[in-house]
Design an enzyme around this catalytic site. Sequence first.
Site, PDB file in Angstrom:
ATOM      1  N   CYS A   1       1.150  -1.258  -0.166  1.00  0.00           N
ATOM      2  CA  CYS A   1       0.360  -0.161  -0.149  1.00  0.00           C
ATOM      3  C   CYS A   1       0.834   1.182  -0.087  1.00  0.00           C
ATOM      4  CB  CYS A   1      -0.366  -0.188   0.816  1.00  0.00           C
ATOM      5  SG  CYS A   1      -0.122   0.107   2.313  1.00  0.00           S
TER       6      CYS A   1
ATOM      7  N   ARG B   1      -9.409  -0.573   6.667  1.00  0.00           N
ATOM      8  CA  ARG B   1     -10.286   0.030   5.842  1.00  0.00           C
ATOM      9  C   ARG B   1     -12.368  -0.008   6.265  1.00  0.00           C
ATOM     10  NH1 ARG B   1     -10.242  -1.484  -0.513  1.00  0.00           N
ATOM     11  NH2 ARG B   1      -8.170  -0.366  -0.853  1.00  0.00           N
TER      12      ARG B   1
ATOM     13  N   ARG C   1     -15.665   1.771   6.461  1.00  0.00           N
ATOM     14  CA  ARG C   1     -15.639   3.372   7.488  1.00  0.00           C
ATOM     15  C   ARG C   1     -16.775   3.844   6.948  1.00  0.00           C
ATOM     16  NH1 ARG C   1      -9.772   4.377   4.992  1.00  0.00           N
ATOM     17  NH2 ARG C   1     -11.199   4.079   3.146  1.00  0.00           N
TER      18      ARG C   1
ATOM     19  N   ASP D   1     -15.607  -0.817   2.114  1.00  0.00           N
ATOM     20  CA  ASP D   1     -15.300  -0.446   2.542  1.00  0.00           C
ATOM     21  C   ASP D   1     -16.297  -0.485   3.970  1.00  0.00           C
ATOM     22  OD1 ASP D   1     -14.234   2.349   4.080  1.00  0.00           O
ATOM     23  OD2 ASP D   1     -13.460   2.933   2.371  1.00  0.00           O
TER      24      ASP D   1
END
Length: 204
Positions: free
Chosen positions: A72, A101, A135, A133
């Site tokens: 990443c 995430r 979040r 995701d």
Amino acid sequence: MSSHSVRQTAAAEFPTRWGRFRIFGFEGEIGEGDQRHETAVALVMGDLKVAPPLVRIHSQCLTGDVFGSLRCDCRQQLEMALSMIAQQGAGVLIYEQQEGRGIGLMAKLQAYELQDAGFDTVEANEQLGFKADQREFALPVEILNALGVTQVRLLSNNPDKVAALERGGIEVLERVPCEVSHSPDAEDYLKTKKEKLGHLFTSR
């Protein structure tokens, strides 16, 4: 009226190689209906009231931020954000405990295993029963409110962060790209971010 209950737990001087910050701890119950306990820290430099500050919302990445993973670009983005805030003399970096995430560290490592078998990052999360995701970014809104910040220049490639702040009443005057050099090992990761998660890149 916010349904979130967030409080500041600590504040201290925080010297770094980028300059002197103050570090604030925040925790609280976040979410509508079924609430979840979340924690985050905010690194603050300078006077946030002179002009809309540069703000970075950074999700914890143990593998990248600490161990320097090349899967990443998280560590490079973190260091870029701290450097840019220091150059401008004012700003906020919010560091949320939302590993992978939002799926957590152990699930993230399981997702790595699936990625090694050919799944992309979105497919791997979904194979484990999570959303692409997890979040929501409600806690950063509450932290900015606590710091008295109502307008920001947001350092991000993620349009979901822009939308989350604006839903929470924080005006995003500018989205500042957070693009960094990366390893070939991160190429598929970034491609998936752009094609499946809608991240905005000027150089890709």
